[in-house]
Design a protein around this motif. Structure first.
Motif, mmCIF file in Angstrom:
data_model
loop_
_atom_site.group_PDB
_atom_site.id
_atom_site.type_symbol
_atom_site.label_atom_id
_atom_site.label_comp_id
_atom_site.label_asym_id
_atom_site.label_seq_id
_atom_site.Cartn_x
_atom_site.Cartn_y
_atom_site.Cartn_z
ATOM 1 N N GLY A 85 0.780 -1.226 0.000
ATOM 2 C CA GLY A 85 0.000 0.000 0.000
ATOM 3 C C GLY A 85 0.814 1.280 0.000
ATOM 4 O O GLY A 85 0.272 2.366 0.150
ATOM 5 N N ALA A 86 2.113 1.171 -0.161
ATOM 6 C CA ALA A 86 2.978 2.366 -0.159
ATOM 7 C C ALA A 86 2.813 3.146 -1.461
ATOM 8 O O ALA A 86 2.396 2.607 -2.481
ATOM 9 C CB ALA A 86 4.442 1.958 0.022
ATOM 10 N N MET A 87 3.164 4.419 -1.399
ATOM 11 C CA MET A 87 3.188 5.269 -2.595
ATOM 12 C C MET A 87 4.632 5.289 -3.102
ATOM 13 O O MET A 87 5.523 5.757 -2.389
ATOM 14 C CB MET A 87 2.758 6.696 -2.259
ATOM 15 C CG MET A 87 1.305 6.825 -1.870
ATOM 16 S SD MET A 87 0.187 6.596 -3.244
ATOM 17 C CE MET A 87 0.575 8.021 -4.213
ATOM 18 N N HIS A 104 2.452 -5.587 -2.467
ATOM 19 C CA HIS A 104 1.040 -5.714 -2.857
ATOM 20 C C HIS A 104 0.281 -4.403 -2.646
ATOM 21 O O HIS A 104 0.352 -3.800 -1.579
ATOM 22 C CB HIS A 104 0.377 -6.844 -2.062
ATOM 23 C CG HIS A 104 -1.009 -7.135 -2.510
ATOM 24 N ND1 HIS A 104 -1.284 -7.723 -3.720
ATOM 25 C CD2 HIS A 104 -2.200 -6.891 -1.931
ATOM 26 C CE1 HIS A 104 -2.579 -7.840 -3.847
ATOM 27 N NE2 HIS A 104 -3.169 -7.348 -2.784
ATOM 28 N N GLN A 105 -0.398 -3.969 -3.705
ATOM 29 C CA GLN A 105 -1.221 -2.762 -3.714
ATOM 30 C C GLN A 105 -0.443 -1.458 -3.547
ATOM 31 O O GLN A 105 -1.026 -0.409 -3.258
ATOM 32 C CB GLN A 105 -2.344 -2.846 -2.672
ATOM 33 C CG GLN A 105 -3.383 -3.908 -2.978
ATOM 34 C CD GLN A 105 -4.121 -3.621 -4.294
ATOM 35 O OE1 GLN A 105 -4.681 -2.554 -4.462
ATOM 36 N NE2 GLN A 105 -4.108 -4.570 -5.220
ATOM 37 N N ALA A 106 0.855 -1.488 -3.705
ATOM 38 C CA ALA A 106 1.635 -0.242 -3.702
ATOM 39 C C ALA A 106 1.385 0.476 -5.023
ATOM 40 O O ALA A 106 1.236 -0.158 -6.068
ATOM 41 C CB ALA A 106 3.122 -0.535 -3.524
ATOM 42 N N ASP A 107 1.312 1.794 -4.976
ATOM 43 C CA ASP A 107 1.099 2.608 -6.179
ATOM 44 C C ASP A 107 2.446 2.989 -6.787
ATOM 45 O O ASP A 107 3.372 3.343 -6.060
ATOM 46 C CB ASP A 107 0.352 3.897 -5.828
ATOM 47 C CG ASP A 107 -1.095 3.654 -5.482
ATOM 48 O OD1 ASP A 107 -1.785 2.995 -6.285
ATOM 49 O OD2 ASP A 107 -1.543 4.124 -4.426
ATOM 50 N N TYR A 108 2.513 2.956 -8.111
ATOM 51 C CA TYR A 108 3.727 3.391 -8.809
ATOM 52 C C TYR A 108 3.334 4.066 -10.114
ATOM 53 O O TYR A 108 2.205 3.920 -10.591
ATOM 54 C CB TYR A 108 4.669 2.217 -9.065
ATOM 55 C CG TYR A 108 4.249 1.319 -10.210
ATOM 56 C CD1 TYR A 108 4.879 1.403 -11.446
ATOM 57 C CD2 TYR A 108 3.209 0.401 -10.061
ATOM 58 C CE1 TYR A 108 4.502 0.592 -12.501
ATOM 59 C CE2 TYR A 108 2.821 -0.414 -11.107
ATOM 60 C CZ TYR A 108 3.458 -0.313 -12.326
ATOM 61 O OH TYR A 108 3.071 -1.113 -13.368
ATOM 62 N N ASP A 109 4.243 4.809 -10.662
ATOM 63 C CA ASP A 109 4.034 5.457 -11.954
ATOM 64 C C ASP A 109 4.905 4.729 -12.970
ATOM 65 O O ASP A 109 6.134 4.722 -12.834
ATOM 66 C CB ASP A 109 4.429 6.932 -11.879
ATOM 67 C CG ASP A 109 4.153 7.679 -13.171
ATOM 68 O OD1 ASP A 109 4.461 7.137 -14.262
ATOM 69 O OD2 ASP A 109 3.643 8.803 -13.095
ATOM 70 N N GLN A 124 4.388 -8.405 -9.065
ATOM 71 C CA GLN A 124 4.565 -8.220 -7.620
ATOM 72 C C GLN A 124 3.328 -7.609 -6.949
ATOM 73 O O GLN A 124 3.348 -7.359 -5.741
ATOM 74 C CB GLN A 124 5.786 -7.349 -7.347
ATOM 75 C CG GLN A 124 7.095 -7.991 -7.756
ATOM 76 C CD GLN A 124 7.370 -9.268 -6.994
ATOM 77 O OE1 GLN A 124 7.136 -9.357 -5.808
ATOM 78 N NE2 GLN A 124 7.852 -10.277 -7.697
ATOM 79 N N GLY A 125 2.283 -7.340 -7.737
ATOM 80 C CA GLY A 125 1.022 -6.865 -7.162
ATOM 81 C C GLY A 125 0.922 -5.360 -6.997
ATOM 82 O O GLY A 125 0.030 -4.878 -6.296
ATOM 83 N N LEU A 126 1.816 -4.599 -7.632
ATOM 84 C CA LEU A 126 1.724 -3.144 -7.574
ATOM 85 C C LEU A 126 0.622 -2.681 -8.516
ATOM 86 O O LEU A 126 0.257 -3.371 -9.453
ATOM 87 C CB LEU A 126 3.049 -2.504 -7.979
ATOM 88 C CG LEU A 126 4.152 -2.521 -6.933
ATOM 89 C CD1 LEU A 126 4.955 -3.780 -7.013
ATOM 90 C CD2 LEU A 126 5.055 -1.312 -7.111
ATOM 91 N N LYS A 127 0.122 -1.492 -8.256
ATOM 92 C CA LYS A 127 -0.884 -0.950 -9.164
ATOM 93 C C LYS A 127 -0.403 0.380 -9.737
ATOM 94 O O LYS A 127 0.113 1.228 -9.030
ATOM 95 C CB LYS A 127 -2.243 -0.802 -8.468
ATOM 96 C CG LYS A 127 -2.233 -0.013 -7.209
ATOM 97 C CD LYS A 127 -3.605 -0.032 -6.556
ATOM 98 C CE LYS A 127 -3.561 0.890 -5.343
ATOM 99 N NZ LYS A 127 -4.803 1.083 -4.725
ATOM 100 N N ALA A 128 -0.570 0.475 -11.058
ATOM 101 C CA ALA A 128 -0.125 1.670 -11.777
ATOM 102 C C ALA A 128 -0.999 2.857 -11.414
ATOM 103 O O ALA A 128 -2.218 2.744 -11.339
ATOM 104 C CB ALA A 128 -0.143 1.421 -13.273
ATOM 105 N N ASP A 129 -0.364 3.988 -11.201
ATOM 106 C CA ASP A 129 -1.060 5.218 -10.848
ATOM 107 C C ASP A 129 -1.770 5.817 -12.051
ATOM 108 O O ASP A 129 -2.687 6.591 -11.898
ATOM 109 C CB ASP A 129 -0.046 6.212 -10.266
ATOM 110 C CG ASP A 129 -0.694 7.426 -9.687
ATOM 111 O OD1 ASP A 129 -0.311 8.539 -10.078
ATOM 112 O OD2 ASP A 129 -1.608 7.295 -8.838
#
Length: 130
Positions: A85-87, A104-109, A124-129
């Protein structure tokens, strides 16, 4: 009685940061803690945007929900670090050690966040901003 916030410019060591966190402070924008040893520290929910943790040991840290936007994590040790969940918008992780880190669920650009070679943020479960 509320403990006064410590100006970020006066946080020069890992001990200073941990003391301010224990007192309830969560805003550490622009903090300069390159080479700091924060092994196993619980720093969830902090704002570390634009911080410099270059070469820092953050292994086993709880950085869940932390804002690390535009932070320098070059050469940082993030082994077993919780970044769920980190930014991570614009964060530099190119030379960081990220073995067994949780994203998991960390935001990235996709255009501005820099990961180590071969790292797949989607896997790795990150989500694109964007």
């Amino acid at each position: 009685m509320t403990t006064p916030l410590v100006p970020v410019s006066q946080i020069a060591t890992a001990a200073d940061l941990l003391k301010a966190y224990a007192a309830g402070q969560r805003n550490f924008e622009y903090v300069l803690l390159a080479e700091a040893d924060l092994t196993g520290a619980d720093l969830k929910g902090c704002d570390f945007s634009y911080a410099d943790f270059g070469g820092a040991n953050l292994s086993g840290c709880n950085l869940r929900g932390a804002d690390l936007s535009y932070a320098n994590l070059g050469d940082a040790n993030l082994t077993n670090t919780d970044l769920r969940g980190a930014m991570l918008i614009g964060t530099d992780l190119r030379t960081a050690t990220i073995t067994a880190a949780q994203f998991h669920q960390a935001d990235y650009d996709p255009d501005e966040t820099h990961f180590p070679s071969g790292f797949d943020p989607v896997q790795q479960g990150l989500k694109a901003d964007r």
